[in-house]
Enzyme design. Sequence first.
Site, PDB file in Angstrom:
ATOM      1  N   GLY A 203     -37.350  -9.587 -25.677  1.00  0.00           N
ATOM      2  CA  GLY A 203     -37.833 -10.935 -25.353  1.00  0.00           C
ATOM      3  C   GLY A 203     -38.277 -11.026 -23.913  1.00  0.00           C
ATOM      4  N   ASN A 204     -38.466 -12.248 -23.442  1.00  0.00           N
ATOM      5  CA  ASN A 204     -38.862 -12.436 -22.046  1.00  0.00           C
ATOM      6  C   ASN A 204     -38.155 -13.673 -21.488  1.00  0.00           C
ATOM      7  OD1 ASN A 204     -40.680 -14.852 -22.381  1.00  0.00           O
ATOM      8  ND2 ASN A 204     -41.665 -13.406 -23.778  1.00  0.00           N
ATOM      9  N   ARG A 205     -38.385 -13.927 -20.207  1.00  0.00           N
ATOM     10  CA  ARG A 205     -37.601 -14.945 -19.504  1.00  0.00           C
ATOM     11  C   ARG A 205     -38.160 -16.360 -19.622  1.00  0.00           C
ATOM     12  NH1 ARG A 205     -34.202 -12.659 -15.599  1.00  0.00           N
ATOM     13  NH2 ARG A 205     -34.653 -10.486 -15.113  1.00  0.00           N
ATOM     14  N   SER A 206     -39.201 -16.574 -20.404  1.00  0.00           N
ATOM     15  CA  SER A 206     -39.805 -17.914 -20.433  1.00  0.00           C
ATOM     16  C   SER A 206     -38.823 -18.967 -20.959  1.00  0.00           C
ATOM     17  CB  SER A 206     -41.056 -17.899 -21.311  1.00  0.00           C
ATOM     18  OG  SER A 206     -41.587 -19.196 -21.365  1.00  0.00           O
TER      19      SER A 206
END
Length: 396
Positions: A203-206
């Site tokens: 995933g990512n940090r958004s």
Amino acid sequence: MKVVLGVSGGIAAYKACELLRLFTESGHEVRVVPTREALKFVGAPTWAALSGNPVSPEVWDDVHEVPHVRIGKRADLVVVAPATADVLAKAAHGLAGDLLTNTLLTATCPVVFAPAMHTEMWQHPATRANVATLRERGTVVIDPAVGRLTGADTGPGRLPDPAEIFQVCLRVLRGRPQDLAGRKVVVSAGGTREAIDPVRYIGNRSSGLQGYALARTAAARGAEVTLVSANAALPDPAGAKVVRVESTAELRDAVLAASTGADVVVMAAAVADFRPATRHDTKIKKTDGEPEAIHLVKNPDILAELGERRRAEPGPSVIVGFAAETHDVLANGQAKLARKGCDLLVVNQVGEGLAFGTPDNAATVLVAGGDPVEVPFGPKEDLADAVWDLVAVRLG
Ligand code: CTP
């Protein structure tokens, strides 16, 4: 500012206490006007203590002060939360059987209703007609949130989060143009997750904050908003239809479906560029031995696909992309704007402590065929409004 908080008789009345606190803590003077039924859910002492003002549902108290006229006339804003089907009907027809409905008839300031009721009541033709009448008169009626209702049932009818109602009220107090009225807008937000196995993902940090601010402000400017939300732990923005997705494939399907007939698409989601080539059906166990390398394959580029489709067939008039860059921000942004065929590209620098999960942001909006627009560091909501200003110009 002088705010009248009308509270009508629904179980969500207790949530109005939080709304009241949000107003008082930001320096507004609040007069709570409950209906008799509201007092069955939350008592007058609670409202009086929290507001510091007298509380009565009747026009017969303190008659010498003529409260049924004075409260409405002095107000800068009247917000009714929760608004029941009954109070909406009374307001639409101008009935004045208690202090709240009298106040609604004498108020010359903006009025906001935050309805909460069971789905059947919200969807009943009588309520639909009453809401339409109120909106025609310029009253703001926030669409209820979708979710768990009083019993085991779920559906549209939940009171939006008090913080969301508060944001709507602040915008109404500030005054917002209705320049997106009648426009269909799609916003993607959050970050996609690509499953490795049933428990793990890439995933990512958004956080989704910027996309949610875009959805909220577009709705406040009159747009019909679909928010495609990827894994954001945020309350539904007032007035937006929310479609929840997890992976890039799901995001693509939802965005493309919602884009049909849309005027504007804004891709604020942080989309995973790659996904594991295989998804394990069962949890990968330590006892399985040495871990296998995760082989990645490319995901479709949704923004580029929207741009390509629009070249082949009629599509959204305005397509907006976002670009989070860690270096060579403007050069990378200009190349991306051209490569993805969008009209606007909001470029910001990311890295430690910048942009992700914070309420503030600064950005440069690159404009196809125009000069870049700098948006100074400030609330993500201000950046959202700056984007909609540019979109509104392009929509003509
Ligand atoms: N985007 C998309 N589909 C993808 C990747 C990105 O629709 N598979 C969209 C994002 O929502 C954003 C824009 O494209 O609006 C730019 O995203 P970004 O991750 O910065 O661009 P990339 O194409 O991944 O470029 P690079 O990896 O070179 O930075």
